[in-house]
Design an enzyme around this catalytic site. Sequence first.
Site, PDB file in Angstrom:
ATOM      1  N   ASN A 153     -12.272  -1.812  -4.585  1.00 57.22           N
ATOM      2  CA  ASN A 153     -12.100  -2.045  -6.126  1.00 57.22           C
ATOM      3  C   ASN A 153     -13.374  -2.759  -6.588  1.00 57.22           C
ATOM      4  OD1 ASN A 153     -11.396  -3.432  -8.429  1.00 57.22           O
ATOM      5  ND2 ASN A 153      -9.970  -4.889  -7.419  1.00 57.22           N
TER       6      ASN A 153
ATOM      7  N   TYR B 202       0.939  -1.315   0.100  1.00 53.91           N
ATOM      8  CA  TYR B 202       0.164  -0.163  -0.056  1.00 53.91           C
ATOM      9  C   TYR B 202       1.037   1.257   0.222  1.00 53.91           C
ATOM     10  CZ  TYR B 202      -3.526  -3.335   1.167  1.00 53.91           C
ATOM     11  OH  TYR B 202      -4.541  -4.574   1.238  1.00 53.91           O
TER      12      TYR B 202
ATOM     13  N   GLU C 217      -1.157 -17.880  -8.404  1.00 47.05           N
ATOM     14  CA  GLU C 217      -0.214 -16.997  -9.328  1.00 47.05           C
ATOM     15  C   GLU C 217       1.280 -17.515  -9.025  1.00 47.05           C
ATOM     16  OE1 GLU C 217      -1.107 -12.744  -9.073  1.00 47.05           O
ATOM     17  OE2 GLU C 217      -3.374 -13.270  -9.665  1.00 47.05           O
TER      18      GLU C 217
ATOM     19  N   CYS D 201      -6.394  -6.335  -6.812  1.00 45.70           N
ATOM     20  CA  CYS D 201      -6.298  -5.999  -5.488  1.00 45.70           C
ATOM     21  C   CYS D 201      -5.785  -6.805  -4.773  1.00 45.70           C
ATOM     22  CB  CYS D 201      -7.555  -5.157  -5.330  1.00 45.70           C
ATOM     23  SG  CYS D 201      -8.888  -6.487  -4.929  1.00 45.70           S
ATOM     24  N   HIS D 202      -5.833  -8.186  -4.892  1.00 45.88           N
ATOM     25  CA  HIS D 202      -5.190  -9.146  -4.340  1.00 45.88           C
ATOM     26  C   HIS D 202      -3.690  -9.163  -4.227  1.00 45.88           C
ATOM     27  CE1 HIS D 202      -5.708 -10.917  -7.979  1.00 45.88           C
ATOM     28  NE2 HIS D 202      -4.686 -11.726  -7.751  1.00 45.88           N
TER      29      HIS D 202
END
Length: 175
Positions: A126, A98, A161, A134-135
Site C-alpha cells: 500500500n 486478509y 482508533e 492497511c493497519h
Amino acid sequence: MKRHCTIRTPLGDMIAMVEQEHLCGLWFTDQKYAPEFFREWPPDPDDPIFAALRGQLDAYFTGRFSRFDLPLAPQGTGFQKAVWALLRAIPPGTVTTYGALARQLAAGGEGRVTSARAVGSAVGHNPISIVIPCHRVVGADGSLTGYAGGLKRKAALLSLESVEHPSRWRRFTDS
C-alpha cells in the site's frame, strides 16, 4: 508536476508525494517498500494537498478524526488497486482479515479465487499509509501481522482508533 515533503507525526516522520494534484504516496521514512526516488522530486511543503494532509493527519492523531478527504492516485496493478479500494471501506475502529478481503474480492470480481497471501502482498505494498488503512487488517486469529511500517506502529494506530484488544475488536467483515 511531481513534488514531495516530510510530515512529522507522533509515530515518526513520513514522506508524502503528490503527482498531478493527487496524493500518490505516504510512507514512514523507515518503512519497508518506501521509495527512494522521491528525492528526485522537488520539495514543496507549502503545496495545498500537503497542507490538507497535515491537517487531516493532525486531526487523526489528536482524536478529532472523521475521515480522510484527499484526492488519491495510488500507483499499482489492477489487483492491488482493488485491494486498496477495499481497505478504504474499512471504518475506523474496526478490523478485518486478509482472508475476508480475499473472499470479498472473489465475490465481487468474476468469481476469481484470490489467496489471503496475495491480498497480504497487496496490503503490504500500500503506497499511502494511514490514509488507505492497511493497519486495519489482521491475521485470521486476530494477531497483528505484516505492517510495512512496523508492528509497534500498527498496534499504536489501532489503539488510537480504540481498537484495544483482539477480543474487543469489532470486525468489519466476517473472517
